[in-house]
Design a protein around this motif. Structure first.
Motif, mmCIF file in Angstrom:
data_model
loop_
_atom_site.group_PDB
_atom_site.id
_atom_site.type_symbol
_atom_site.label_atom_id
_atom_site.label_comp_id
_atom_site.label_asym_id
_atom_site.label_seq_id
_atom_site.Cartn_x
_atom_site.Cartn_y
_atom_site.Cartn_z
ATOM 1 N N PHE A 13 -5.045 5.779 3.415
ATOM 2 C CA PHE A 13 -5.357 4.389 3.106
ATOM 3 C C PHE A 13 -6.532 3.906 3.953
ATOM 4 O O PHE A 13 -6.589 4.158 5.163
ATOM 5 C CB PHE A 13 -4.124 3.532 3.391
ATOM 6 C CG PHE A 13 -4.361 2.061 3.392
ATOM 7 C CD1 PHE A 13 -4.437 1.364 4.592
ATOM 8 C CD2 PHE A 13 -4.517 1.367 2.208
ATOM 9 C CE1 PHE A 13 -4.649 -0.002 4.598
ATOM 10 C CE2 PHE A 13 -4.731 -0.002 2.215
ATOM 11 C CZ PHE A 13 -4.799 -0.688 3.412
ATOM 12 N N SER A 44 -7.000 -2.672 1.773
ATOM 13 C CA SER A 44 -6.484 -3.367 0.595
ATOM 14 C C SER A 44 -7.126 -4.748 0.530
ATOM 15 O O SER A 44 -7.510 -5.324 1.561
ATOM 16 C CB SER A 44 -4.958 -3.475 0.630
ATOM 17 O OG SER A 44 -4.530 -4.121 1.811
ATOM 18 N N TYR A 73 -4.415 -6.658 -6.882
ATOM 19 C CA TYR A 73 -4.564 -5.933 -5.628
ATOM 20 C C TYR A 73 -5.529 -4.776 -5.837
ATOM 21 O O TYR A 73 -5.420 -4.048 -6.832
ATOM 22 C CB TYR A 73 -3.208 -5.378 -5.159
ATOM 23 C CG TYR A 73 -2.252 -6.421 -4.657
ATOM 24 C CD1 TYR A 73 -1.467 -7.155 -5.541
ATOM 25 C CD2 TYR A 73 -2.123 -6.689 -3.299
ATOM 26 C CE1 TYR A 73 -0.583 -8.113 -5.097
ATOM 27 C CE2 TYR A 73 -1.238 -7.647 -2.840
ATOM 28 C CZ TYR A 73 -0.468 -8.355 -3.746
ATOM 29 O OH TYR A 73 0.403 -9.310 -3.298
ATOM 30 N N LYS A 129 -6.317 -3.362 6.660
ATOM 31 C CA LYS A 129 -7.225 -2.232 6.801
ATOM 32 C C LYS A 129 -6.673 -1.266 7.826
ATOM 33 O O LYS A 129 -5.954 -1.650 8.751
ATOM 34 C CB LYS A 129 -8.626 -2.696 7.197
ATOM 35 C CG LYS A 129 -8.687 -3.477 8.481
ATOM 36 C CD LYS A 129 -10.111 -3.975 8.716
ATOM 37 C CE LYS A 129 -10.181 -4.756 10.013
ATOM 38 N NZ LYS A 129 -11.561 -5.257 10.285
ATOM 39 N N TYR A 150 -7.656 -1.456 -3.802
ATOM 40 C CA TYR A 150 -7.547 -0.577 -2.649
ATOM 41 C C TYR A 150 -8.675 0.453 -2.646
ATOM 42 O O TYR A 150 -9.202 0.812 -3.700
ATOM 43 C CB TYR A 150 -6.233 0.223 -2.694
ATOM 44 C CG TYR A 150 -4.986 -0.584 -2.904
ATOM 45 C CD1 TYR A 150 -4.587 -0.959 -4.187
ATOM 46 C CD2 TYR A 150 -4.179 -0.957 -1.831
ATOM 47 C CE1 TYR A 150 -3.423 -1.688 -4.388
ATOM 48 C CE2 TYR A 150 -3.014 -1.679 -2.028
ATOM 49 C CZ TYR A 150 -2.636 -2.037 -3.308
ATOM 50 O OH TYR A 150 -1.498 -2.757 -3.517
ATOM 51 N N LYS A 179 0.849 -1.172 0.000
ATOM 52 C CA LYS A 179 0.000 0.000 0.000
ATOM 53 C C LYS A 179 0.887 1.225 0.000
ATOM 54 O O LYS A 179 2.087 1.145 0.249
ATOM 55 C CB LYS A 179 -0.943 0.012 1.207
ATOM 56 C CG LYS A 179 -0.268 0.270 2.540
ATOM 57 C CD LYS A 179 -1.314 0.319 3.644
ATOM 58 C CE LYS A 179 -0.693 0.732 4.968
ATOM 59 N NZ LYS A 179 0.197 -0.298 5.506
ATOM 60 N N TYR A 208 -8.914 4.358 -0.896
ATOM 61 C CA TYR A 208 -8.295 5.438 -0.166
ATOM 62 C C TYR A 208 -9.330 6.537 0.007
ATOM 63 O O TYR A 208 -10.301 6.623 -0.749
ATOM 64 C CB TYR A 208 -7.094 6.010 -0.939
ATOM 65 C CG TYR A 208 -5.857 5.145 -0.918
ATOM 66 C CD1 TYR A 208 -5.750 4.037 -1.738
ATOM 67 C CD2 TYR A 208 -4.790 5.451 -0.078
ATOM 68 C CE1 TYR A 208 -4.608 3.241 -1.730
ATOM 69 C CE2 TYR A 208 -3.647 4.664 -0.063
ATOM 70 C CZ TYR A 208 -3.569 3.561 -0.890
ATOM 71 O OH TYR A 208 -2.443 2.780 -0.876
ATOM 72 N N SER A 240 -5.933 0.059 -8.126
ATOM 73 C CA SER A 240 -5.570 -1.339 -8.336
ATOM 74 C C SER A 240 -4.114 -1.446 -8.775
ATOM 75 O O SER A 240 -3.513 -0.474 -9.253
ATOM 76 C CB SER A 240 -6.497 -2.009 -9.367
ATOM 77 O OG SER A 240 -6.270 -1.505 -10.675
#
Lengths: 112, 116
Positions: free
Chosen positions: B45, B48, B31, B57, B33, A99, B35, B94
């Motif tokens: 964030f 994910s 992946y 998280k 996400y 992330k 945000y 992503s």
């Protein structure tokens, strides 16, 4: 915890002048570093990224950034700013869980 | 060039209502996400998602939030009972495989949520 610092909240430059936006990251043996730009009301567009190798990376729109491990910095530069570069710029670091951790952003204003 | 697409672009909802924000990640990405960016603040964030489950998280992502990948293409964020402080731009993102292979995270244009 990882953190990314952008010390300048606002920067104003004249059109045609050079630009440097500062970014410091907290730690990481091999930091994954990014610069994104956000125009008002828009999404995040990737300008450039650094993963390894040459410490000077070239990006889109004439931007470049230099990774300096000794200073934990990844500053964004452009030799000659255009009025269309006015936007918010975010530095980000990728962590081990894939992330991004973002800095607080620097708003660039371009003086005619 | 493939894009992450988000709908709606803007939604106004009353406090206490449920909201679902939708995203179509880039098709071969693994992946996903969410945000959040409160007006004038930095991008934070939320969560994910990988291999059909939450991989991480943040503390922001409390019990009122949930994510789902209902059909193999969409990726949704549900806010069960919205609060005023949920007003923000929500970005879906992503990534193919994470950073090690030199990949990056691609963001959608965002969904503005205004809670009144």
């Amino acid at each position: 915890a990882q953190s990314v610092t952008q010390p300048d909240i606002h920067i104003t430059v004249s059109e045609g002048a050079s630009l440097e936006l500062r970014c410091n990251y907290s730690y990481g043996a091999t930091p994954y570093l990014f610069w994104y730009v956000q125009s008002p009301g828009q999404g995040l567009q990737l300008l450039l990224k650094y993963f390894s190798g040459d410490t000077l990376v070239q990006g889109i729109k004439g931007f470049e950034a230099e990774f300096k491990r000794s200073q934990s910095s990844f500053n964004l530069r452009k030799p000659s700013v255009h009025w269309s570069d006015a936007a918010e710029y975010f530095c980000a670091q990728g962590d081990s869980s894939y992330k991004l951790i973002f800095g607080s952003g620097t708003r660039l204003l371009v003086r005619p | 060039e493939p894009e992450v697409t988000q709908t709606p672009s803007h939604q106004v909802t009353q406090m206490g209502q449920e909201v679902i924000l939708r995203c179509v990640p880039i098709s071969n990405h693994l992946y996903f996400y969410w945000y959040r960016q409160i007006l004038g603040q930095k991008v934070e964030f939320l969560v994910s998602f990988y291999n059909n489950e939450i991989s991480e998280k943040s503390e922001i992502f409390d019990d009122q939030f949930s994510v789902e990948r209902p059909d193999g293409s969409n990726f949704t964020l549900k806010i069960r009972s919205t609060k005023l402080e949920d007003s923000a731009m929500y970005f879906c993102a992503s990534s193919p495989e994470g950073f090690i292979s030199g990949n990056t995270i691609y963001f959608g244009e965002g969904s503005w949520l205004t809670v009144v």
